[in-house]
Write a protein that holds these residues in place. Structure first.
Motif, PDB file in Angstrom:
ATOM      1  N   ALA A 132       0.825  -1.207   0.000  1.00  0.00           N
ATOM      2  CA  ALA A 132       0.000   0.000   0.000  1.00  0.00           C
ATOM      3  C   ALA A 132       0.860   1.259   0.000  1.00  0.00           C
ATOM      4  O   ALA A 132       0.551   2.234  -0.676  1.00  0.00           O
ATOM      5  CB  ALA A 132      -0.928  -0.002   1.214  1.00  0.00           C
ATOM      6  N   ALA A 133       1.957   1.245   0.739  1.00  0.00           N
ATOM      7  CA  ALA A 133       2.829   2.421   0.802  1.00  0.00           C
ATOM      8  C   ALA A 133       3.536   2.669  -0.526  1.00  0.00           C
ATOM      9  O   ALA A 133       3.805   3.817  -0.881  1.00  0.00           O
ATOM     10  CB  ALA A 133       3.857   2.249   1.913  1.00  0.00           C
ATOM     11  N   LEU A 134       3.813   1.608  -1.252  1.00  0.00           N
ATOM     12  CA  LEU A 134       4.486   1.764  -2.540  1.00  0.00           C
ATOM     13  C   LEU A 134       3.531   2.157  -3.664  1.00  0.00           C
ATOM     14  O   LEU A 134       3.970   2.593  -4.727  1.00  0.00           O
ATOM     15  CB  LEU A 134       5.220   0.471  -2.911  1.00  0.00           C
ATOM     16  CG  LEU A 134       6.400   0.127  -2.002  1.00  0.00           C
ATOM     17  CD1 LEU A 134       6.921  -1.271  -2.330  1.00  0.00           C
ATOM     18  CD2 LEU A 134       7.493   1.164  -2.111  1.00  0.00           C
ATOM     19  N   TYR A 135       2.224   2.014  -3.423  1.00  0.00           N
ATOM     20  CA  TYR A 135       1.219   2.373  -4.431  1.00  0.00           C
ATOM     21  C   TYR A 135       1.245   3.878  -4.638  1.00  0.00           C
ATOM     22  O   TYR A 135       1.244   4.653  -3.699  1.00  0.00           O
ATOM     23  CB  TYR A 135      -0.159   1.915  -3.967  1.00  0.00           C
ATOM     24  CG  TYR A 135      -1.257   2.220  -4.951  1.00  0.00           C
ATOM     25  CD1 TYR A 135      -1.343   1.550  -6.153  1.00  0.00           C
ATOM     26  CD2 TYR A 135      -2.209   3.187  -4.665  1.00  0.00           C
ATOM     27  CE1 TYR A 135      -2.351   1.823  -7.053  1.00  0.00           C
ATOM     28  CE2 TYR A 135      -3.222   3.471  -5.543  1.00  0.00           C
ATOM     29  CZ  TYR A 135      -3.292   2.793  -6.745  1.00  0.00           C
ATOM     30  OH  TYR A 135      -4.292   3.066  -7.628  1.00  0.00           O
ATOM     31  N   ARG A 136       1.269   4.308  -5.866  1.00  0.00           N
ATOM     32  CA  ARG A 136       1.368   5.727  -6.182  1.00  0.00           C
ATOM     33  C   ARG A 136       0.087   6.313  -6.750  1.00  0.00           C
ATOM     34  O   ARG A 136       0.089   7.407  -7.284  1.00  0.00           O
ATOM     35  CB  ARG A 136       2.522   5.972  -7.151  1.00  0.00           C
ATOM     36  CG  ARG A 136       3.870   5.689  -6.538  1.00  0.00           C
ATOM     37  CD  ARG A 136       4.082   6.702  -5.420  1.00  0.00           C
ATOM     38  NE  ARG A 136       5.288   6.456  -4.686  1.00  0.00           N
ATOM     39  CZ  ARG A 136       5.326   6.137  -3.399  1.00  0.00           C
ATOM     40  NH1 ARG A 136       4.233   5.990  -2.720  1.00  0.00           N
ATOM     41  NH2 ARG A 136       6.463   5.957  -2.787  1.00  0.00           N
TER      42      ARG A 136
END
Length: 150
Positions: A132-136
């Motif tokens: 989720a944190a890497l989703y842009r």
């Protein structure tokens, strides 16, 4: 063992109920996000309590769901810091438990094993936060692209 005698049936029934309620649906991702977003649930409870008891306004911010693909976005360390701290504390607990077991200071191999298993499960569930944190965000589409995709 007394704890396990009560806990294991409870957790199995809990997971079984989760499967029954979500019959035919993929519920694992929801389970992961529900667990991994513990800082959000804590903040939500805190702001709701502050609203009721101290008449403070509720704090809620709508986050953008789309982004400009050309705009660089740094990794959101601030948003994943609580999960990172929790994961590091869990790993430290495993190391401490292993050392205590190795030195003979631990009371029970079963207790340490159960805790190591629970830490492994927690880390597996928390792992969703990194994706989720890497989703842009979804790239913005023009009106003509939206009409074409319909």
């Amino acid at each position: 063992l007394t704890f396990l005698a009560f806990f294991v049936p409870y957790i199995l029934v809990n997971q079984l109920l989760f499967l029954v309620v979500g019959y035919g649906k993929k519920t694992w991702r929801g389970h992961q996000y529900s667990f991994a977003l513990f800082p959000l649930w804590i903040r939500a409870c805190w702001t709701a309590a502050a609203n009721v008891w101290f008449h403070r306004p509720l704090g809620f911010v709508v986050t953008p769901k789309t982004t400009d693909p050309d705009e660089p976005r740094p990794f959101p360390w601030r948003l994943v810091a609580p999960q990172l701290v929790a994961a590091l504390l869990l790993l430290a607990a495993v190391v401490i438990g292993g050392v205590r077991l190795w030195t003979g200071a631990a009371d029970s191999v079963i207790g340490t094993g159960v805790n190591v298993g629970w830490v492994a499960y927690d880390l597996l569930v928390l792992s969703v936060i990194w994706k989720a944190a890497l989703y842009r965000g979804a790239p913005r589409q023009s009106i003509s692209e939206k009409e074409h995709s319909l």
